[in-house]
Scaffold this motif. Sequence first.
Motif, mmCIF file in Angstrom:
data_model
loop_
_atom_site.group_PDB
_atom_site.id
_atom_site.type_symbol
_atom_site.label_atom_id
_atom_site.label_comp_id
_atom_site.label_asym_id
_atom_site.label_seq_id
_atom_site.Cartn_x
_atom_site.Cartn_y
_atom_site.Cartn_z
ATOM 1 N N ILE A 92 -26.560 -13.462 -30.384
ATOM 2 C CA ILE A 92 -26.869 -12.789 -31.333
ATOM 3 C C ILE A 92 -26.870 -13.302 -32.814
ATOM 4 N N PHE A 93 -27.979 -12.765 -33.392
ATOM 5 C CA PHE A 93 -27.825 -13.739 -34.704
ATOM 6 C C PHE A 93 -27.773 -12.732 -35.936
ATOM 7 N N VAL A 94 -27.243 -13.588 -37.029
ATOM 8 C CA VAL A 94 -27.365 -12.588 -38.210
ATOM 9 C C VAL A 94 -27.899 -13.585 -39.352
ATOM 10 N N MET A 95 -29.040 -12.824 -40.183
ATOM 11 C CA MET A 95 -29.771 -13.625 -40.974
ATOM 12 C C MET A 95 -29.770 -12.789 -42.242
ATOM 13 N N GLU A 96 -29.666 -13.546 -43.376
ATOM 14 C CA GLU A 96 -29.890 -13.084 -44.825
ATOM 15 C C GLU A 96 -30.987 -13.570 -45.358
ATOM 16 N N THR A 97 -31.925 -12.552 -45.903
ATOM 17 C CA THR A 97 -33.226 -13.037 -46.665
ATOM 18 C C THR A 97 -33.012 -12.510 -48.091
ATOM 19 N N ASP A 98 -33.998 -12.459 -48.895
ATOM 20 C CA ASP A 98 -33.930 -11.733 -50.128
ATOM 21 C C ASP A 98 -34.047 -10.167 -49.769
#
Length: 144
Positions: free
Chosen positions: A106-112
């Motif tokens: 399971i991934f967690v990603m943050e972008t703008d």
Amino acid sequence: MKPIALAAALGFASTMPLWAEDAFLYPFDGSFEDATFAVESAIVGEGLVIDYVSHVGDMLNRTGADVGSEAVIFKNADIFLFCSAVISRQVMEEDPMNITYCPYGIFVMETDEGVIVGHKDYPDGSMQAVENLMQQIVAEAIGG
């Protein structure tokens, strides 16, 4: 419209999963740190052990210049890798080649645009139990 662009256009207001070519994406209403804590807690809460946390965002940010790129892909991105003895046995007894999907992530990603939690879209049929587990864990993590 691509799923990430759609998520941005929606302002991550929906808790319904978005789909991106082999992945389900779930907008998270909160910080990256809150999301990673929620995912970790949801995995452990299922009685599972996290084998490894891959800090993909840190690696990409650290090595960009070394490979000739200045692009910032993620502000942050981690992948939580784990397995379930019960479900893995179930799906591999049905088809031993399901080993190719283990461990699960399971991934967690943050972008703008914000924070997204997600996981692969596993094949229909013998891998449905894994997909159900992933959706259960993510639902717990995002408060759904």
